[in-house]
Enzyme design. Structure first.
Site, PDB file in Angstrom:
ATOM      1  N   ASP A  34     -26.121 -21.501  42.700  1.00  0.00           N
ATOM      2  CA  ASP A  34     -26.580 -22.431  41.674  1.00  0.00           C
ATOM      3  C   ASP A  34     -26.261 -21.939  40.254  1.00  0.00           C
ATOM      4  O   ASP A  34     -26.862 -22.376  39.284  1.00  0.00           O
ATOM      5  CB  ASP A  34     -28.082 -22.692  41.823  1.00  0.00           C
ATOM      6  CG  ASP A  34     -28.887 -21.406  41.740  1.00  0.00           C
ATOM      7  OD1 ASP A  34     -28.278 -20.314  41.755  1.00  0.00           O
ATOM      8  OD2 ASP A  34     -30.120 -21.494  41.668  1.00  0.00           O
ATOM      9  N   HIS A 236       0.245 -11.186  32.845  1.00  0.00           N
ATOM     10  CA  HIS A 236      -1.141 -11.665  32.762  1.00  0.00           C
ATOM     11  C   HIS A 236      -2.073 -10.730  33.535  1.00  0.00           C
ATOM     12  O   HIS A 236      -2.887 -11.166  34.347  1.00  0.00           O
ATOM     13  CB  HIS A 236      -1.250 -13.110  33.250  1.00  0.00           C
ATOM     14  CG  HIS A 236      -0.669 -14.094  32.289  1.00  0.00           C
ATOM     15  ND1 HIS A 236      -0.329 -15.375  32.630  1.00  0.00           N
ATOM     16  CD2 HIS A 236      -0.349 -13.976  30.982  1.00  0.00           C
ATOM     17  CE1 HIS A 236       0.168 -16.006  31.572  1.00  0.00           C
ATOM     18  NE2 HIS A 236       0.167 -15.166  30.558  1.00  0.00           N
ATOM     19  N   ASP A 253      -3.938  -7.679  24.847  1.00  0.00           N
ATOM     20  CA  ASP A 253      -3.725  -9.073  24.440  1.00  0.00           C
ATOM     21  C   ASP A 253      -5.082  -9.735  24.537  1.00  0.00           C
ATOM     22  O   ASP A 253      -5.591  -9.967  25.641  1.00  0.00           O
ATOM     23  CB  ASP A 253      -2.697  -9.722  25.388  1.00  0.00           C
ATOM     24  CG  ASP A 253      -2.368 -11.161  24.997  1.00  0.00           C
ATOM     25  OD1 ASP A 253      -3.118 -11.757  24.210  1.00  0.00           O
ATOM     26  OD2 ASP A 253      -1.353 -11.673  25.509  1.00  0.00           O
ATOM     27  N   ASP A 264      -5.359 -15.169  19.286  1.00  0.00           N
ATOM     28  CA  ASP A 264      -4.491 -14.672  20.370  1.00  0.00           C
ATOM     29  C   ASP A 264      -3.586 -13.584  19.796  1.00  0.00           C
ATOM     30  O   ASP A 264      -2.517 -13.870  19.276  1.00  0.00           O
ATOM     31  CB  ASP A 264      -3.672 -15.842  20.933  1.00  0.00           C
ATOM     32  CG  ASP A 264      -2.783 -15.423  22.104  1.00  0.00           C
ATOM     33  OD1 ASP A 264      -2.936 -14.288  22.595  1.00  0.00           O
ATOM     34  OD2 ASP A 264      -1.942 -16.245  22.510  1.00  0.00           O
ATOM     35  N   HIS A 343       9.413 -14.090  28.967  1.00  0.00           N
ATOM     36  CA  HIS A 343       8.578 -15.219  28.520  1.00  0.00           C
ATOM     37  C   HIS A 343       9.121 -15.748  27.202  1.00  0.00           C
ATOM     38  O   HIS A 343      10.082 -15.204  26.652  1.00  0.00           O
ATOM     39  CB  HIS A 343       7.106 -14.784  28.387  1.00  0.00           C
ATOM     40  CG  HIS A 343       6.875 -13.614  27.465  1.00  0.00           C
ATOM     41  ND1 HIS A 343       6.956 -13.716  26.094  1.00  0.00           N
ATOM     42  CD2 HIS A 343       6.589 -12.320  27.725  1.00  0.00           C
ATOM     43  CE1 HIS A 343       6.688 -12.540  25.555  1.00  0.00           C
ATOM     44  NE2 HIS A 343       6.485 -11.662  26.521  1.00  0.00           N
ATOM     45  N   HIS A 347       3.687 -20.060  21.308  1.00  0.00           N
ATOM     46  CA  HIS A 347       3.138 -21.367  21.649  1.00  0.00           C
ATOM     47  C   HIS A 347       2.240 -21.800  20.509  1.00  0.00           C
ATOM     48  O   HIS A 347       1.738 -20.968  19.753  1.00  0.00           O
ATOM     49  CB  HIS A 347       2.340 -21.270  22.956  1.00  0.00           C
ATOM     50  CG  HIS A 347       1.388 -20.093  22.977  1.00  0.00           C
ATOM     51  ND1 HIS A 347       0.144 -20.141  22.397  1.00  0.00           N
ATOM     52  CD2 HIS A 347       1.528 -18.823  23.437  1.00  0.00           C
ATOM     53  CE1 HIS A 347      -0.462 -18.964  22.532  1.00  0.00           C
ATOM     54  NE2 HIS A 347       0.373 -18.128  23.142  1.00  0.00           N
ATOM     55  N   HIS A 354      -3.136 -22.054  24.475  1.00  0.00           N
ATOM     56  CA  HIS A 354      -1.802 -22.653  24.591  1.00  0.00           C
ATOM     57  C   HIS A 354      -1.987 -24.110  24.211  1.00  0.00           C
ATOM     58  O   HIS A 354      -2.329 -24.947  25.046  1.00  0.00           O
ATOM     59  CB  HIS A 354      -1.253 -22.515  26.017  1.00  0.00           C
ATOM     60  CG  HIS A 354      -1.027 -21.081  26.412  1.00  0.00           C
ATOM     61  ND1 HIS A 354      -0.911 -20.665  27.714  1.00  0.00           N
ATOM     62  CD2 HIS A 354      -0.880 -19.960  25.658  1.00  0.00           C
ATOM     63  CE1 HIS A 354      -0.721 -19.347  27.744  1.00  0.00           C
ATOM     64  NE2 HIS A 354      -0.696 -18.901  26.507  1.00  0.00           N
ATOM     65  N   GLU A 377       5.324 -13.807  19.687  1.00  0.00           N
ATOM     66  CA  GLU A 377       4.934 -12.716  20.601  1.00  0.00           C
ATOM     67  C   GLU A 377       6.076 -12.200  21.474  1.00  0.00           C
ATOM     68  O   GLU A 377       6.034 -12.314  22.704  1.00  0.00           O
ATOM     69  CB  GLU A 377       3.773 -13.177  21.490  1.00  0.00           C
ATOM     70  CG  GLU A 377       3.967 -14.518  22.168  1.00  0.00           C
ATOM     71  CD  GLU A 377       2.759 -14.897  23.035  1.00  0.00           C
ATOM     72  OE1 GLU A 377       2.401 -14.096  23.909  1.00  0.00           O
ATOM     73  OE2 GLU A 377       2.202 -15.978  22.834  1.00  0.00           O
ATOM     74  N   TYR A 381       9.545  -5.250  28.647  1.00  0.00           N
ATOM     75  CA  TYR A 381       8.757  -4.758  29.779  1.00  0.00           C
ATOM     76  C   TYR A 381       9.691  -4.053  30.752  1.00  0.00           C
ATOM     77  O   TYR A 381      10.563  -4.683  31.354  1.00  0.00           O
ATOM     78  CB  TYR A 381       8.053  -5.930  30.479  1.00  0.00           C
ATOM     79  CG  TYR A 381       7.336  -6.828  29.494  1.00  0.00           C
ATOM     80  CD1 TYR A 381       6.033  -6.558  29.084  1.00  0.00           C
ATOM     81  CD2 TYR A 381       7.985  -7.936  28.939  1.00  0.00           C
ATOM     82  CE1 TYR A 381       5.391  -7.365  28.148  1.00  0.00           C
ATOM     83  CE2 TYR A 381       7.359  -8.739  28.003  1.00  0.00           C
ATOM     84  CZ  TYR A 381       6.067  -8.459  27.612  1.00  0.00           C
ATOM     85  OH  TYR A 381       5.446  -9.243  26.683  1.00  0.00           O
ATOM     86  N   ARG A 398       4.282  -5.602  23.846  1.00  0.00           N
ATOM     87  CA  ARG A 398       4.286  -6.942  23.232  1.00  0.00           C
ATOM     88  C   ARG A 398       3.545  -6.829  21.903  1.00  0.00           C
ATOM     89  O   ARG A 398       2.579  -6.073  21.801  1.00  0.00           O
ATOM     90  CB  ARG A 398       3.605  -7.980  24.156  1.00  0.00           C
ATOM     91  CG  ARG A 398       3.560  -9.386  23.571  1.00  0.00           C
ATOM     92  CD  ARG A 398       3.236 -10.488  24.596  1.00  0.00           C
ATOM     93  NE  ARG A 398       1.941 -10.379  25.228  1.00  0.00           N
ATOM     94  CZ  ARG A 398       1.734  -9.951  26.464  1.00  0.00           C
ATOM     95  NH1 ARG A 398       2.750  -9.605  27.225  1.00  0.00           N
ATOM     96  NH2 ARG A 398       0.504  -9.877  26.959  1.00  0.00           N
ATOM     97  N   GLU A 400       1.955  -9.524  19.005  1.00  0.00           N
ATOM     98  CA  GLU A 400       1.694 -10.962  18.857  1.00  0.00           C
ATOM     99  C   GLU A 400       0.802 -11.224  17.655  1.00  0.00           C
ATOM    100  O   GLU A 400      -0.256 -10.605  17.509  1.00  0.00           O
ATOM    101  CB  GLU A 400       0.998 -11.488  20.128  1.00  0.00           C
ATOM    102  CG  GLU A 400       0.594 -12.950  20.036  1.00  0.00           C
ATOM    103  CD  GLU A 400       0.006 -13.496  21.337  1.00  0.00           C
ATOM    104  OE1 GLU A 400      -0.513 -12.704  22.142  1.00  0.00           O
ATOM    105  OE2 GLU A 400       0.077 -14.730  21.540  1.00  0.00           O
TER     106      GLU A 400
END
Ligand code: GLY
Ligand code: MN
Ligand code: MN
Length: 431
Positions: A34, A236, A253, A264, A343, A347, A354, A377, A381, A398, A400
Site C-alpha cells: 500500500d 545510465h 551525473d 542535469d 550518445h 537534450h 529530457h 554533455e 568511455y 562526461r 555536462e
C-alpha cells in the site's frame, strides 16, 4: 506562479479557438503493497496549472474562453490521514480556474461539456485508459444525436501545441531552471569536497541528495549516477554500490528537481584529488569538446551545430590519444568513434530532464531560439576490454552543463561547479 500558469492557459485558449482541450494529470503509482511512489504531476498539466494534487483533470473550453478543473473534494477523514486538499473551492480561489468540480463528477459532466463541440484536443494515444474514458464520453454523446446533440467531429493531439509552448521557456521558468541549476551545482561541489578513497558510491550520492533536500528540492530530477572507475562506462549506471578506489575517476551525473524544473549536471574527477597522466589527457579532450560545443550554442544556430563541433574534437582526440588510427575524415566517415562516444551531445531541459520539443519543423532542422534551454554533455568511455593501451582502460568521462539560449548568445547557469583540472584539484585539496 499562478499568473504565469493563467497566462499559459490563456495562450492555449487563444490557439484553441472554439475547440475544447482536456488534460489529465499523472496517475498515482503503487511502489509495493500500500506504498506509493512519490506523486509527480504530469509535466504538461503542471505547466498549465501549477496544481500538484493527484486525480485532477483540466478542461479548457474555447467556446466560453474558460478554464475548468476537476479535482478531489475536501474530505475531513482523508485529510486527517493524507494531508490537505484544495477542493474545488480552493482550486478556484488559489489557482485562478474559472470553475472547478469534484473529480467524482467527471464522467457525468464531460458529455455535457463536449456537446456541440466540433474539435476536441487531448493527449491522444498517451494513456490508453484515458483514451478509453474519452471514448466513453463520445459514445454517450453519439447516443444523443437523435436529440440534436452532436459529438466532436475532429480530434487533435493536444501535446503538439504544448510541446511548442514548452520549448521556449518564459521568465518564471527560466528563474526556476536557474534555481534548479544552482542547487544542483552546489551539490556537485559538496560531493567533490566529500569524496575520499574507500567511500561507497552511495555515500557520495547521500551528499548530493542531502543538499537537494536541504534546499527545498525534495527529489532528484532522475536517479543519481555516481560511478567510480569502469562503472562510468555504463551510461545510465544507477546501482551506486561500488567502492571508490584510489587512482580511479568518479563520474557524477546528478541534478535536482526544483518546483518541477530539472537540473542535469555531470562532472568527472579523481577520487584521490589528483588526475593521473592518462586521465588528464582524456579529460582535456572532453573538456575542449564541451567548451567548444557550448560556444556554438546561440540564437539562429542549427541544433546540430554543437554536436558536430564536439564530435570533431572528440574524434581528433581519439586519434591523438592512440585510441583510433587514421585521418579525422576517415574516422568520422567510418563511425569508428562510436566505440568511445555513444550518445548525443545533449537534450532540451525543463519540466522534464529530457524535455519536449521537435528537432525538425516542416522537414527542416530547427535553430536555437532565445528561451530554449539545452544540456551540452560530450563524453569518452573506454571500457576495460577495449583494444587500446591499458593506461586508458576504465576511464569514463562526461562533462555536462545546462545552457540557456539568450538574445545575444547563451548563459551557462551551471558553471559554478569547477571543470578545469586545476580548479577541481584545488577544490579537492580544500576538502
Ligand atoms: N542525466 C541524464 C542525461 O544526462 O541525459
Ligand atoms: Mn546528465
Ligand atoms: Mn543530460
Amino acid at each position: 506562479m499562478q499568473t504565469s500558469h493563467r497566462q499559459r492557459r490563456q495562450r492555449l485558449l487563444e490557439h484553441l479557438g472554439h475547440a475544447v482541450a482536456i488534460l489529465p494529470t499523472a496517475p498515482e503509482c503503487i511502489r509495493n503493497a500500500d506504498c506509493h511512489f512519490p506523486f509527480r504531476a504530469d509535466s504538461y498539466f503542471l505547466y498549465l496549472t501549477g496544481f500538484d494534487e493527484p486525480e485532477a483533470v483540466l478542461v479548457l473550453d474555447g467556446r466560453r474562453g474558460k478554464s475548468l478543473l476537476f479535482c478531489r473534494e475536501k474530505h475531513l477523514e482523508r485529510e486527517i490521514w493524507d494531508g490537505f486538499r484544495q477542493g474545488p473551492e480552493g482550486a478556484v480561489a488559489n489557482f485562478g480556474f474559472d470553475e472547478a468540480w469534484p473529480i467524482a463528477e467527471l464522467a457525468q459532466r464531460m458529455p455535457d461539456l463536449l456537446a456541440g463541440v466540433e474539435e476536441l484536443h487531448w493527449p491522444v494515444g498517451k494513456d490508453s485508459g484515458f483514451d478509453a474514458q474519452v471514448g466513453n464520453w463520445l459514445e454517450v454523446l453519439r447516443g444523443r444525436e437523435r436529440q440534436g446533440i452532436s459529438a466532436p467531429l475532429r480530434y487533435v493531439n493536444l501535446l503538439d501545441c504544448l510541446d511548442e509552448m514548452r520549448l521556449i521557456k518564459d521568465a518564471d521558468e527560466i528563474g526556476l531552471l536557474r534555481t534548479a541549476g544552482r542547487i544542483s551545482a552546489e551539490a556537485h561541489i559538496a560531493a567533490m569536497r566529500a569524496t575520499r578513497p574507500g567511500m561507497a558510491e552511495y555515500q557520495v550520492e547521500a551528499e548530493l541528495l542531502a543538499h537537494f533536500v536541504r534546499n527545498g528540492a525534495r527529489h532528484p530530477a532522475y536517479e543519481c549516477i555516481v560511478a567510480g572507475g569502469a562503472n562510468a562506462c555504463t551510461l545510465h549506471y544507477v546501482s551506486n554500490r561500488g567502492v571508490l578506489r584510489d587512482g580511479d575517476l568518479l563520474l557524477i551525473d546528478a541534478g535536482c528537481e526544483y518546483d518541477g524544473y530539472a537540473g542535469d549536471i555531470t562532472r568527472t574527477f579523481p577520487v584521490n584529488g589528483r588526475f593521473s597522466g592518462p586521465q588528464r589527457d582524456v579529460y582535456e579532450v572532453v573538456l575542449a569538446a564541451e567548451i567548444a560545443a557550448i560556444e556554438a550554442v546561440g540564437p539562429g544556430v542549427p541544433l546540430a551545430k554543437p554536436g558536430d563541433v564536439a564530435l570533431r574534437i572528440l574524434a581528433q582526440g581519439m586519434i591523438d590519444l592512440g585510441l583510433l588510427s587514421g585521418s579525422l575524415d576517415g574516422v568520422l566517415e567510418s563511425g569508428a568513434w562510436r566505440q568511445f562516444y555513444m550518445h548525443g551531445i545533449g537534450h532540451m531541459i525543463g519540466l522534464d530532464v529530457h524535455d519536449v520539443g521537435r528537432r525538425h519543423v516542416d522537414g527542416q532542422l530547427r535553430t536555437y531560439q532565445p528561451g530554449m534551454c539545452t544540456t551540452i554533455e560530450p563524453g569518452l568511455y573506454i571500457r576495460p576490454a577495449a583494444n587500446v593501451p591499458e593506461a586508458f582502460h576504465a576511464i569514463g568521462i562526461r562533462i555536462e552543463d545546462n545552457v540557456l539560449v539568450t538574445g545575444q548568445g547563451r548563459e551557462v547557469y551551471t558553471s559554478a561547479v569547477p571543470k578545469q583540472i586545476d580548479d577541481i584539484e584545488a577544490l579537492m585539496q580544500q576538502g
